[in-house]
Motif scaffolding. Structure first.
Motif, PDB file in Angstrom:
ATOM      1  N   TYR A   8       0.852  -1.189   0.000  1.00  0.00           N
ATOM      2  CA  TYR A   8       0.000   0.000   0.000  1.00  0.00           C
ATOM      3  C   TYR A   8       0.891   1.242   0.000  1.00  0.00           C
ATOM      4  N   GLY A   9       0.697   2.097  -0.987  1.00  0.00           N
ATOM      5  CA  GLY A   9       1.515   3.301  -1.149  1.00  0.00           C
ATOM      6  C   GLY A   9       1.099   4.420  -0.194  1.00  0.00           C
ATOM      7  N   GLY A  10       1.843   5.526  -0.282  1.00  0.00           N
ATOM      8  CA  GLY A  10       1.672   6.639   0.648  1.00  0.00           C
ATOM      9  C   GLY A  10       0.253   7.187   0.754  1.00  0.00           C
ATOM     10  N   THR A  11      -0.410   7.374  -0.378  1.00  0.00           N
ATOM     11  CA  THR A  11      -1.769   7.935  -0.338  1.00  0.00           C
ATOM     12  C   THR A  11      -2.715   6.947   0.340  1.00  0.00           C
ATOM     13  N   TYR A 172      -1.148  -1.813  -4.377  1.00  0.00           N
ATOM     14  CA  TYR A 172      -2.342  -0.973  -4.238  1.00  0.00           C
ATOM     15  C   TYR A 172      -1.926   0.492  -4.211  1.00  0.00           C
ATOM     16  N   THR A 173      -2.591   1.286  -5.044  1.00  0.00           N
ATOM     17  CA  THR A 173      -2.195   2.694  -5.144  1.00  0.00           C
ATOM     18  C   THR A 173      -3.419   3.579  -5.365  1.00  0.00           C
ATOM     19  N   ASP A 174      -3.191   4.819  -5.820  1.00  0.00           N
ATOM     20  CA  ASP A 174      -4.315   5.742  -5.961  1.00  0.00           C
ATOM     21  C   ASP A 174      -4.897   5.769  -7.377  1.00  0.00           C
ATOM     22  N   VAL A 175      -4.413   4.894  -8.262  1.00  0.00           N
ATOM     23  CA  VAL A 175      -5.051   4.698  -9.575  1.00  0.00           C
ATOM     24  C   VAL A 175      -5.418   3.215  -9.676  1.00  0.00           C
ATOM     25  N   ASP A 176      -6.383   2.882 -10.545  1.00  0.00           N
ATOM     26  CA  ASP A 176      -6.851   1.491 -10.539  1.00  0.00           C
ATOM     27  C   ASP A 176      -6.113   0.609 -11.534  1.00  0.00           C
ATOM     28  N   GLY A 177      -4.881   0.979 -11.874  1.00  0.00           N
ATOM     29  CA  GLY A 177      -4.083   0.144 -12.758  1.00  0.00           C
ATOM     30  C   GLY A 177      -3.054   0.969 -13.506  1.00  0.00           C
ATOM     31  N   VAL A 178      -2.393   0.322 -14.438  1.00  0.00           N
ATOM     32  CA  VAL A 178      -1.438   1.026 -15.298  1.00  0.00           C
ATOM     33  C   VAL A 178      -2.220   1.539 -16.497  1.00  0.00           C
ATOM     34  N   TYR A 179      -2.061   2.814 -16.802  1.00  0.00           N
ATOM     35  CA  TYR A 179      -2.783   3.450 -17.897  1.00  0.00           C
ATOM     36  C   TYR A 179      -1.872   3.640 -19.114  1.00  0.00           C
ATOM     37  N   THR A 180      -2.520   3.964 -20.232  1.00  0.00           N
ATOM     38  CA  THR A 180      -1.754   4.217 -21.451  1.00  0.00           C
ATOM     39  C   THR A 180      -0.786   5.383 -21.272  1.00  0.00           C
ATOM     40  N   THR A 181      -1.139   6.311 -20.385  1.00  0.00           N
ATOM     41  CA  THR A 181      -0.188   7.335 -19.933  1.00  0.00           C
ATOM     42  C   THR A 181      -0.700   7.849 -18.597  1.00  0.00           C
ATOM     43  N   ASP A 182       0.072   8.714 -17.933  1.00  0.00           N
ATOM     44  CA  ASP A 182      -0.361   9.214 -16.624  1.00  0.00           C
ATOM     45  C   ASP A 182      -1.720   9.907 -16.756  1.00  0.00           C
ATOM     46  N   PRO A 183      -2.772   9.375 -16.111  1.00  0.00           N
ATOM     47  CA  PRO A 183      -4.105   9.981 -16.247  1.00  0.00           C
ATOM     48  C   PRO A 183      -4.179  11.407 -15.696  1.00  0.00           C
ATOM     49  N   ARG A 184      -3.174  11.812 -14.936  1.00  0.00           N
ATOM     50  CA  ARG A 184      -3.169  13.200 -14.449  1.00  0.00           C
ATOM     51  C   ARG A 184      -2.829  14.174 -15.579  1.00  0.00           C
TER      52      ARG A 184
HETATM   53  P1  ADP Z   1       2.114   5.250  -4.414  1.00  0.00           P
HETATM   54  O1  ADP Z   1       2.282   6.325  -3.420  1.00  0.00           O
HETATM   55  O2  ADP Z   1       0.896   4.410  -4.173  1.00  0.00           O
HETATM   56  O3  ADP Z   1       3.348   4.426  -4.613  1.00  0.00           O
HETATM   57  P2  ADP Z   1       2.721   6.713  -6.850  1.00  0.00           P
HETATM   58  O4  ADP Z   1       2.418   8.166  -6.785  1.00  0.00           O
HETATM   59  O5  ADP Z   1       4.129   6.277  -6.677  1.00  0.00           O
HETATM   60  O6  ADP Z   1       1.779   5.972  -5.791  1.00  0.00           O
HETATM   61  O7  ADP Z   1       2.189   6.097  -8.225  1.00  0.00           O
HETATM   62  C1  ADP Z   1       0.860   6.304  -8.643  1.00  0.00           C
HETATM   63  C2  ADP Z   1       0.805   7.499  -9.600  1.00  0.00           C
HETATM   64  O8  ADP Z   1       1.545   7.188 -10.778  1.00  0.00           O
HETATM   65  C3  ADP Z   1      -0.569   7.822 -10.111  1.00  0.00           C
HETATM   66  O9  ADP Z   1      -1.267   8.672  -9.236  1.00  0.00           O
HETATM   67  C4  ADP Z   1      -0.288   8.473 -11.467  1.00  0.00           C
HETATM   68  O10 ADP Z   1      -0.391   9.871 -11.428  1.00  0.00           O
HETATM   69  C5  ADP Z   1       1.158   8.119 -11.769  1.00  0.00           C
HETATM   70  N1  ADP Z   1       1.344   7.502 -13.092  1.00  0.00           N
HETATM   71  C6  ADP Z   1       2.322   7.824 -13.976  1.00  0.00           C
HETATM   72  N2  ADP Z   1       2.222   7.121 -15.102  1.00  0.00           N
HETATM   73  C7  ADP Z   1       1.153   6.289 -14.947  1.00  0.00           C
HETATM   74  C8  ADP Z   1       0.551   5.296 -15.777  1.00  0.00           C
HETATM   75  N3  ADP Z   1       1.025   4.999 -16.993  1.00  0.00           N
HETATM   76  N4  ADP Z   1      -0.534   4.628 -15.287  1.00  0.00           N
HETATM   77  C9  ADP Z   1      -1.009   4.905 -14.068  1.00  0.00           C
HETATM   78  N5  ADP Z   1      -0.482   5.854 -13.239  1.00  0.00           N
HETATM   79  C10 ADP Z   1       0.594   6.537 -13.663  1.00  0.00           C
END
Ligand code: ADP
Ligand code: ASP
Ligand code: MG
Length: 416
Positions: A8-11, A172-184
């Motif tokens: 589980y990550g920081g968030t 487990y993190t704050d996004v629900d998977g790996v995306y095609t690019t950073d959804p932010r």
């Molecule tokens: P944690 O604190 O749980 O380790 P991180 O901040 O290290 O979380 O990683 C999650 C973040 O990675 C997401 O919030 C997202 O903004 C970023 N991110 C960058 N590239 C991607 C990607 N291709 N798919 C999903 N998230 C990505």
């Protein structure tokens, strides 16, 4: 019954409420009969806060002392999570990296795991306990506390999963998977059902911070099934696995970018054997990693040499390069911190021509000038001005149609 390592990550552990939420999830897993090892990060922002405190006291704190300080963040969350589990009647025990013998080399702030002694964890699991381990930290052969580099808890989790021969490692993190690019950066980005280790490694090394590079390396090397999931909602997440027969081979899987680079150029040095060595030797002796390199030979028997380094190393690299230029009789030394790198990644590139030119056209159509180019079998990356990050990523995402899922792309359900 399976053995699962969850991280589980920081968030996900950023407040008491969220730690309670993690404990709830863990109790549910335990009720299904699974053995559980949980790795946690420090509460979000804590590692940065500690770094800030250190820098208020010393401009360049010693790596060893920094590790003693930074490792405290994870010690807080292991204790709190164990308490939250015990409060729910679930036996749990917390351990620092040293206590479970996460043995690393002595490279403070970027140590590499060499060995893990899993006996103590196995004993606790056999006693029916949930084992909670501090991410990001280890201990060297002299007993010094070390840390594994930013984002290192991912690597702790994968290394533990490998050492314990776990059935799956779940991040487990704050996004629900790996995306095609950073959804932010690109709201149109799409979650991938699955991605290969090789592609994920390239995404991570080109700057995608969703997983630490070493975690992916480790998972690939030891064949640990790795999954990225959301702490806050249920879903299949993204499975990172070996390539297999029925896997749909996307041409491009994703776009990564890196905001941490800086560019340096030495111009007008004599074009003769040894010049690259003379320029980059001192840089590498100073332990500075060089990423991209471009050399242009001019008509007057001189050459211009450009390369990129991590922004944190820029000042030092500039100092060294100025010195080199004096010795070699160079014309000028210039640098730019306001650059970024964007990379297209996909195993499908191996069998398709024209990816690079399509990429260059998409950037040209937006008036984005490319400063450097680098390619490998499964990636094309470019350096552009920092102000073009969002525009560039979105233009490429659109040009390669990454928002639309391939027809046969499916989620891979967990076996457990
Ligand atoms: P944690 O604190 O749980 O380790 P991180 O901040 O290290 O979380 O990683 C999650 C973040 O990675 C997401 O919030 C997202 O903004 C970023 N991110 C960058 N590239 C991607 C990607 N291709 N798919 C999903 N998230 C990505
Ligand atoms: N707490 C460390 C960091 O912020 C390690 C991690 O979160 O993975 O980098
Ligand atoms: Mg992370």
């Amino acid at each position: 019954m399976a053995l699962i390592v969850q991280k589980y990550g920081g968030t996900s552990v950023g407040s008491v409420e969220r730690i309670q939420n993690v404990a709830e999830k863990a109790v549910q897993f335990r009720k299904q009969g699974h053995d559980l090892v949980i790795v946690v990060s420090a509460m979000s922002g804590q590692t940065d806060r500690l770094l800030g405190l250190a820098r208020e006291i010393h401009e360049r704190p010693a790596g060893r002392e920094l590790d003693v300080l930074l490792s405290t963040g994870e010690q807080v969350t292991i204790a709190l999570l164990s308490m939250a589990l015990q409060q729910r009647g679930c036996p749990a025990v917390s351990y620092t990296g040293g206590q479970v013998h996460i043995l690393t080399d002595s490279a403070h702030n970027k140590a590499r795991i060499q060995d893990i002694e899993g006996a103590r964890v196995r004993r606790d699991l056999a006693d029916g306990k949930i084992v909670v381990v501090a991410g990001f930290q280890g201990v060297d052969e002299h007993g010094n506390i070390t840390t594994l580099g930013r984002g290192g808890s991912d690597t702790t989790a994968v290394a533990l999963a490998a050492a314990l021969n776990a059935d799956e490692c779940q991040i487990y993190t704050d996004v629900d998977g790996v995306y095609t690019t950073d959804p932010r950066v690109e709201p149109q980005a799409r979650r991938l059902g699955r991605i290969t280790f090789e592609e994920m490694l390239e995404m991570a090394s080109q700057g995608s911070k969703v997983l630490q590079i070493r975690a992916v390396e480790f998972a690939g090397k030891y064949g640990v099934p790795l999954r990225v999931l959301s702490s806050f909602e249920d879903g299949p997440g993204t499975l990172i696995s070996l390539e297999d027969e029925d896997m749909e081979k996307a041409l491009i899987s994703g776009i990564a970018f890196n905001r941490d680079e800086a560019q340096l150029t030495i111009a007008g040095v004599p074009d003769q054997p040894g010049v690259a060595y003379n320029i980059l030797g001192p840089i590498s002796d100073a332990n500075i990693e060089v990423d991209m390199i471009v050399q242009n030979v001019g008509a007057d028997d001189t050459t211009d040499f450009t390369f990129t380094v991590h922004r944190n190393d820029y000042d030092k690299a500039m100092e060294l390069l100025t010195d080199v230029s004096r010795k070699l009789g160079g014309r000028t030394v210039e640098g730019d911190k306001k650059i970024i790198k964007i990379a297209l990644v996909g195993v499908g590139m191996r069998s398709h021509a024209g990816i690079a030119s399509k990429m260059f056209k998409a950037l040209a159509d937006e008036g984005i000038n490319i400063r450097m180019i680098s390619t490998s079998e499964i990636k094309v990356s470019v350096v552009v001005e920092e102000k073009y990050l969002e525009l560039g990523v979105r233009a490429l995402h659109d040009a390669f149609g990454l928002a639309e899922a391939a027809e046969d792309e499916a989620d891979v359900k967990a076996k457990i």
